[in-house]
Enzyme design. Structure first.
Site, PDB file in Angstrom:
ATOM      1  N   TYR A   1     -44.769   5.466   5.021  1.00 34.69           N
ATOM      2  CA  TYR A   1     -45.146   4.736   5.736  1.00 34.69           C
ATOM      3  C   TYR A   1     -45.752   5.760   6.654  1.00 34.69           C
ATOM      4  O   TYR A   1     -44.193   5.741   7.295  1.00 34.69           O
ATOM      5  CB  TYR A   1     -44.138   3.543   6.047  1.00 34.69           C
ATOM      6  CG  TYR A   1     -44.068   2.165   4.856  1.00 34.69           C
ATOM      7  CD1 TYR A   1     -45.100   2.373   3.307  1.00 34.69           C
ATOM      8  CD2 TYR A   1     -43.726   0.927   5.344  1.00 34.69           C
ATOM      9  CE1 TYR A   1     -44.925   1.521   2.353  1.00 34.69           C
ATOM     10  CE2 TYR A   1     -43.673   0.096   4.662  1.00 34.69           C
ATOM     11  CZ  TYR A   1     -43.974   0.189   2.735  1.00 34.69           C
ATOM     12  OH  TYR A   1     -44.406  -0.954   2.027  1.00 34.69           O
TER      13      TYR A   1
ATOM     14  N   GLU B   1     -34.052 -21.852  12.289  1.00 32.09           N
ATOM     15  CA  GLU B   1     -35.590 -22.760  12.322  1.00 32.09           C
ATOM     16  C   GLU B   1     -36.329 -22.479  13.999  1.00 32.09           C
ATOM     17  O   GLU B   1     -37.699 -22.714  14.228  1.00 32.09           O
ATOM     18  CB  GLU B   1     -35.946 -23.698  11.687  1.00 32.09           C
ATOM     19  CG  GLU B   1     -35.577 -22.898  10.009  1.00 32.09           C
ATOM     20  CD  GLU B   1     -36.088 -24.234   8.736  1.00 32.09           C
ATOM     21  OE1 GLU B   1     -36.296 -24.929   9.495  1.00 32.09           O
ATOM     22  OE2 GLU B   1     -35.734 -23.415   7.534  1.00 32.09           O
TER      23      GLU B   1
END
Length: 371
Positions: free
Chosen positions: A274, A348
């Protein structure tokens, strides 16, 4: 609850495509094997610009230890890096932008195989940046090192490159009781590991971060035999620049010089996996301004980087863009374990913040040509 490994995201991709079609997007599936693209263009007039919004979908081969109602239902596989959250965020953005009149094109990219599979490169090779083309790319990573309510957005490199190194040391095996009759590749490999640390400490400009870690040693089959070979495996991480270009040659030279001193030989395999993930300065400034409006400047970190890697890099090599970190750590909600841990979880409350950040960035980018 239904995690899927890289290039196996069939169920996830199906659900994503279904939601995108319901929101009015033109959908293409099977991009880069299991990727999904949803495109929405202006209803009136030609689009002025296009923006790509990316989310990765894959999970990890880890058995989840969390005792929560949404625990993985797949043995040995879990979302231990927050990619399920990324999918949820991107779907919410897609549905919001579908209800927003914009002069440009929105291209939602749901990518497979970020965890070592280079799914972004596979999607690009399959035409993800074509028909229509885009002028910018944005995304976020939910980040357990940062508390919920904070965002890190920096110009320049934010994730490192990944280069994989494998070195096979070849000696001459024999009886462990008679080492003088051998060229012991394990001893040579031990000296080589120590020598290789100088590649960073003495050959790399200390003003430019770099890491070289040997992570595997493989040699031998029993206690009384010196083997013929020993194999070292490791990784090199940089933010690009001179050392990124020089590292293969430096490692090759040092390896051969060291093993020859012991009468051994070596083969070096160096693989560019990468590239660094590099944020465009103008796009980073745009996103940081929006984050400051949402959270206040004191909650926006402008110099955070990591030596981990991200294949969002492949998109940002082709298109100017920005990839941000959205904090999701909250010990009170059980979200205080690192990425790739069997107890990884996210707060969340970070999800709606990410939706706002990317949605507002998209709107401003597409409405203001000067951005």
């Amino acid at each position: 609850m239904h995690p899927e490994l890289g290039y196996q995201e069939v169920r996830t991709a199906g659900r994503v495509a279904e939601r995108l079609r319901a929101a009015g997007y033109s959908v293409r599936t099977g991009v880069g094997r299991t990727g999904v693209i949803g495109v929405r263009q202006p209803e009136h007039g030609a689009p002025t610009r296009g923006l790509l919004i990316r989310a990765d979908m894959d999970a990890l081969p880890i058995t989840e230890s969390n005792d929560v109602e949404y625990r993985s239902a797949v043995d040995g596989v879990m979302h231990a890096c927050g990619h399920d959250g990324h999918v949820a965020i991107a779907l919410a953005i897609a549905e919001r932008l579908a209800r927003t009149e914009l002069p440009g094109t929105v291209k939602m990219v749901f990518q497979p195989a970020e965890e070592g599979g280079a799914g972004a490169a596979a999607m690009i090779a399959d035409g993800a940046l074509q028909e229509p083309t885009v002028d910018g790319a944005i995304g976020i990573h939910l980040w357990s090192d940062l508390p919920t309510g904070t965002v890190a957005i920096a110009p320049g490199p934010v994730f490192a490159s990944v280069d994989n190194v494998e070195i096979v040391v070849r000696g001459r095996g024999g009886h462990a009781a008679s080492p003088h009759q051998t060229v012991d590749p394990i001893v040579v490999a031990a000296h080589l590991i120590t020598s290789l640390q100088t590649v960073v400490s003495r050959r790399c400009d200390p003003g430019y971060p770099a890491v070289f870690s040997i992570t595997q040693i493989r040699a031998g089959t029993t206690h009384n035999v010196i083997p013929d070979e020993a194999t070292l495996v490791g990784t090199v991480r940089t933010y690009g620049g001179k050392f990124y270009e020089q590292a293969p040659r430096l490692i090759e030279e040092l390896t051969h010089g060291t093993v020859r001193a012991f009468g051994a030989e070596a083969e070096v395999r160096y693989d560019r996996a990468y590239p660094p993930t590099v944020n465009d300065h103008a796009m980073a400034d745009l996103m940081a301004d929006i984050a400051s409006d949402l959270l206040g400047e004191q909650h926006v970190i402008c110099d955070y980087r990591t030596m981990a890697a991200e294949d969002m890099a492949f998109f940002l090599e082709q298109v100017p863009g920005c990839y941000a970190f959205v904090g999701c750590r909250n010990a009170e909600r059980g979200a205080n374990h690192p990425h790739h841990s069997p107890r990884f979880n996210v707060d969340e409350h970070a999800l709606p913040l990410a939706v706002e950040l990317l949605s507002q960035t998209a709107v401003r980018f597409l409405q203001r040509p000067e951005v």
